[in-house]
Design a protein around this motif. Structure first.
Motif, mmCIF file in Angstrom:
data_model
loop_
_atom_site.group_PDB
_atom_site.id
_atom_site.type_symbol
_atom_site.label_atom_id
_atom_site.label_comp_id
_atom_site.label_asym_id
_atom_site.label_seq_id
_atom_site.Cartn_x
_atom_site.Cartn_y
_atom_site.Cartn_z
ATOM 1 N N SER A 235 -5.040 -2.332 -5.682
ATOM 2 C CA SER A 235 -3.839 -2.929 -5.132
ATOM 3 C C SER A 235 -3.999 -4.420 -4.888
ATOM 4 O O SER A 235 -3.017 -5.129 -4.789
ATOM 5 N N ARG B 96 -0.784 4.247 -11.728
ATOM 6 C CA ARG B 96 -0.461 2.823 -11.790
ATOM 7 C C ARG B 96 -0.803 2.258 -13.154
ATOM 8 O O ARG B 96 -0.060 1.447 -13.693
ATOM 9 N N LEU B 120 7.294 0.604 -11.444
ATOM 10 C CA LEU B 120 6.771 0.613 -10.091
ATOM 11 C C LEU B 120 7.468 -0.353 -9.156
ATOM 12 O O LEU B 120 7.256 -0.329 -7.957
ATOM 13 N N THR B 121 8.319 -1.244 -9.696
ATOM 14 C CA THR B 121 8.956 -2.206 -8.807
ATOM 15 C C THR B 121 10.427 -1.888 -8.593
ATOM 16 O O THR B 121 11.104 -2.558 -7.843
ATOM 17 N N ALA B 126 10.076 4.182 -8.887
ATOM 18 C CA ALA B 126 8.811 4.271 -8.166
ATOM 19 C C ALA B 126 8.702 5.619 -7.455
ATOM 20 O O ALA B 126 7.657 6.278 -7.495
ATOM 21 N N VAL B 203 1.221 6.859 -1.997
ATOM 22 C CA VAL B 203 2.086 5.735 -1.663
ATOM 23 C C VAL B 203 1.256 4.464 -1.538
ATOM 24 O O VAL B 203 1.585 3.420 -2.096
ATOM 25 N N ILE B 206 -0.134 3.580 -5.247
ATOM 26 C CA ILE B 206 0.801 3.345 -6.347
ATOM 27 C C ILE B 206 1.793 2.233 -6.016
ATOM 28 O O ILE B 206 1.990 1.308 -6.801
ATOM 29 N N THR B 207 2.430 2.279 -4.843
ATOM 30 C CA THR B 207 3.483 1.306 -4.581
ATOM 31 C C THR B 207 3.297 0.525 -3.289
ATOM 32 O O THR B 207 4.042 -0.415 -3.039
ATOM 33 N N PRO B 211 9.221 -0.892 -3.506
ATOM 34 C CA PRO B 211 9.737 -2.198 -3.043
ATOM 35 C C PRO B 211 10.479 -2.077 -1.717
ATOM 36 O O PRO B 211 11.196 -1.113 -1.534
ATOM 37 N N THR B 215 9.766 3.383 -0.858
ATOM 38 C CA THR B 215 8.933 4.570 -1.062
ATOM 39 C C THR B 215 8.020 4.819 0.135
ATOM 40 O O THR B 215 7.067 5.567 0.037
#
Lengths: 276, 265
Positions: A235, B96, B120-121, B126, B203, B206-207, B211, B215
Motif C-alpha cells: 500500500s 491488487r 480500485l479507485t 472496488a 479492505v 486492497i483499497t 475511495p 469501501t
C-alpha cells in the motif's frame, strides 16, 4: 453406478470444476512466473512465457525491502508462540477432559465464549495493556497475544481429542506407577497425536496469516512481521510488479507447503470447528 | 481475554487525551449515532452481505458436485482450499496486482481492444473486487463444511430413493438439500459474521477503505478511529457495537441450531 449423473453430465461438471480450479491456480502461477523474471522482460510481455528466468527479484525483496528480516521475525515468533500455546493447551485440555477440575464447566464455557470475540474488540485494550508494560513494538508481546488468542479453540479441540482416550488405559498407567505428567507424555499424547498436530498446524497458520494484531502491535518497521511488512509494501510504494510478486510468493510459500503436506490434518481441524 | 473485553467496554465510555482518561458516559455512542461516516460505513457492511449468498451458492454447487466423486475430486478439494490458508495480506495484494491499472485483467481486456478499467479507485468496482476476493478466498472452506454435512446423510435414504426410481435432481431437492439444512444455516450465519469481522485485511490491503469511505467497513473504521485518528474511546465504542452485532448473530445461531456452550461440555 447408473443412478448417479450420466456420463456426459459428469464430463461437463468435471470441466466446470477444472475451470474453477484454474481460476485459483492461474493467478498463483502468474505470480510465480512474474516473480521469476526480470522487470524488463515482464514489461515487454507480461502474459507470455518469460524470456529468461532469474532469482534476483527474490534476493532484492529479501534484502532491500526488509522481507527477509520480516520472514525470520514471523518464523521465530510464530514457532515459539505455537510451541508455548500447544504446551499450555495440552495441559489445560488434558486436565479438563480427564480430571475433576473445579469449575471446569465454567472454564470451558468461558473458552467457548471468548472464541466469539472479534479481534477488533480486543485490539484496542490489548494495545493499551501492552503499552503499560512496554511491550508494544516487541515481538514477545505479540507472541503472547497470539498464544492467548489461539488458546480457546485449541483447548476446545483438544478436550474432544483427549476425551476419546479410554480412561481404562490411563488407569492401567496409574497402576504401573505413572504420575500425572508421565501418563500425559507416554500414554495420552501418543494416542492424541493427530489432534495435537491439527491444533498446532491451525494455530501456526492462523498466526502466520494474522494481520490486525501484527500490524498494530508492532508499529516499528524494523520489527515487522511478514504479513504486515507485505501489506505496507503493497500500500505504500508503487514498486515493480515483479518485486511484489516475489514478496507474495515468499509469504504464501509456507502455508501452501504446509497445506500440501498436511491437508488431512488442516481440513479435519477446520470441519471440527463446525461440529461444535 | 475476558479482562481486555471488559476494558474495551470501559474505554468506550471515556475520552482519552494523552495520558488522562475522562469518563464521558454515552457521549461516544451518541456521537457515533449522529456521525454520517458511521452511517455510510454501516450501509457498506450491509452491501457486503451480498457476498454471503454468493459464497454459499458457489460452495453448495461445488460441494454437491464433489460429493458425486467426480474424477479428481480429492485434488479439487485441496486446490479449492488453497486460498484459505493464505493471509488476507497475500490475497489482497494478489487482487491488487491482478486488478490494478496495469494488472492482469486490464491486460486481458486490452487484448480484446477494451479500455482499461480503474477497478480500485471507483467505489462500486472496488467493492465488487473486495466481494470477489471474499468469495474466492472463502468458498473452499464452506465447501468443506457442506461436504462434511453431506457425508453425514445416511446412504440408506439414497438407496431407498433409488429403488423408488427417483432421478438425480429429485434426490437433490428432496433428500440432499433438506438434510443439510442445518449445515447451510450454520454456514449462512458464520458468513454473515465474517462480513462484519473479517474484512479488515482485504479492505486494508486492497483499497485502504477508499475511495473516500466507499469501501470502509465497521471493523476497518475501528482501526481508523483508534489508531490512525487516536480516538481510542470512539474506536472502542464502535468495537462494542460490532461485538453486540456479532453477539446477537451468535445467539441466533445458538437458538436456531441448538449449538451452544453446553453441548461442548
Amino acid at each position: 453406478m447408473e443412478n448417479t449423473l450420466s456420463r456426459p453430465v459428469r464430463g461437463v461438471v468435471f470441466c466446470a470444476l477444472l475451470l474453477t480450479a484454474i481460476s485459483i491456480i492461474y493467478p498463483i502461477a502468474f505470480i510465480f512466473l512474474t516473480a521469476s523474471r526480470p522487470e524488463m522482460d515482464y514489461m515487454k510481455n507480461p502474459f507470455g512465457w518469460p524470456g529468461e528466468f532469474t532469482f534476483d527479484n527474490f534476493v532484492t525483496v529479501w534484502n532491500g525491502y526488509g522481507v527477509g528480516k520480516a520472514f525470520l521475525n514471523s518464523l521465530v515468533t510464530v514457532s515459539i508462540a505455537t510451541v508455548v500455546m500447544l504446551s499450555l493447551a495440552v495441559l489445560a485440555a488434558y486436565g479438563i477432559a480427564k480430571y475433576d477440575v473445579p469449575f471446569s464447566r465454567l472454564i470451558t464455557g468461558t473458552f467457548v465464549s471468548v472464541m466469539l470475540l472479534p479481534a477488533q474488540v480486543l485490539v484496542i485494550p490489548l494495545y493499551l495493556l501492552l503499552s503499560k508494560v512496554n511491550l508494544v513494538g516487541e515481538l514477545p508481546g505479540l507472541g503472547a497475544v497470539f498464544v492467548a488468542t489461539s488458546m480457546p479453540f485449541s483447548v476446545f479441540f483438544l478436550i474432544t481429542t483427549f476425551r476419546s482416550v479410554p480412561t481404562e488405559v490411563m488407569e492401567a498407567a496409574k497402576l504401573d506407577g505413572a504420575g500425572f505428567l508421565r501418563t500425559l507424555v507416554s500414554v495420552v499424547l501418543p494416542m492424541g497425536t493427530s489432534g495435537v498436530a491439527t491444533v498446532g498446524l491451525l494455530g501456526f497458520l492462523a498466526m502466520w496469516n494474522e494481520l490486525l494484531f501484527s500490524f498494530i502491535l508492532i508499529p516499528d518497521d524494523s520489527k515487522r512481521m511478514l504479513t504486515a511488512a507485505l501489506a505496507s509494501i503493497g500500500s505504500r510504494y508503487e514498486i515493480d510488479q515483479t518485486l511484489v510478486a516475489s514478496g507474495l510468493l515468499i509469504s504464501a510459500s509456507v502455508p501452501i507447503i504446509l497445506l500440501f503436506f498436511a491437508s488431512r490434518y488442516i481440513m479435519k481441524g477446520l470441519t471440527a470447528g463446525y461440529s461444535r | 481475554m475476558v479482562y481486555p473485553a471488559c476494558y474495551a467496554f470501559y474505554l468506550s465510555f471515556t475520552r482519552t487525551k494523552g495520558l488522562s482518561t475522562r469518563w464521558i458516559w454515552f457521549e461516544n455512542y451518541t456521537r457515533l449515532a449522529a456521525d454520517p461516516v458511521v452511517h455510510q460505513v454501516f450501509l457498506n457492511n450491509v452491501k457486503f452481505l451480498v457476498s454471503v449468498p454468493m459464497v454459499i451458492a458457489v460452495a453448495l454447487v461445488t460441494a454437491v458436485l464433489l460429493f458425486e466423486k467426480i474424477r479428481g475430486w480429492r485434488f479439487f478439494r485441496v486446490v479449492f482450499f488453497i486460498p484459505n490458508v493464505l493471509s488476507a495480506a497475500v490475497i489482497g495484494l494478489l487482487f491488487r496486482t491482478v486488478f490494478g491499472y496495469n494488472g492482469l485483467v486490464n491486460g486481458l481486456l486490452g487484448t480484446f481492444g477494451a479500455e482499461p478499467v480503474e477497478f480500485l479507485t471507483k467505489g462500486k468496482w472496488a467493492m465488487g473486487i473486495i466481494i470477489l476476493a471474499l468469495v474466492w478466498s472463502g468458498f473452499g472452506y464452506q465447501t468443506l463444511l457442506l461436504l462434511s454435512g453431506l457425508t453425514a446423510i445416511p446412504t440408506a435414504i439414497y438407496e431407498a430413493a433409488i429403488l423408488d426410481g427417483a432421478t438425480w435432481w429429485q434426490r437433490l431437492w428432496r433428500i440432499t438439500l433438506p438434510n443439510i439444512r442445518q449445515t447451510l444455516g450454520f454456514v449462512f450465519i458464520i458468513n454473515v459474521i465474517y462480513t462484519f469481522t473479517a474484512l479488515f485485511g482485504f479492505v486494508f490491503v486492497i483499497t485502504a477503505g477508499g475511495p473516500g469511505y466507499d469501501t470502509t467497513t465497521i471493523d476497518y473504521l475501528v482501526y481508523l478511529r483508534a489508531f490512525s485518528g487516536s480516538q481510542m474511546g470512539s474506536g472502542a465504542a464502535l468495537a462494542v457495537v460490532l461485538f453486540v452485532i456479532v453477539g446477537i448473530l451468535t445467539l441466533i445461531q445458538a437458538r436456531v441450531f441448538g449449538l451452544n456452550g453446553k453441548d461442548a461440555v
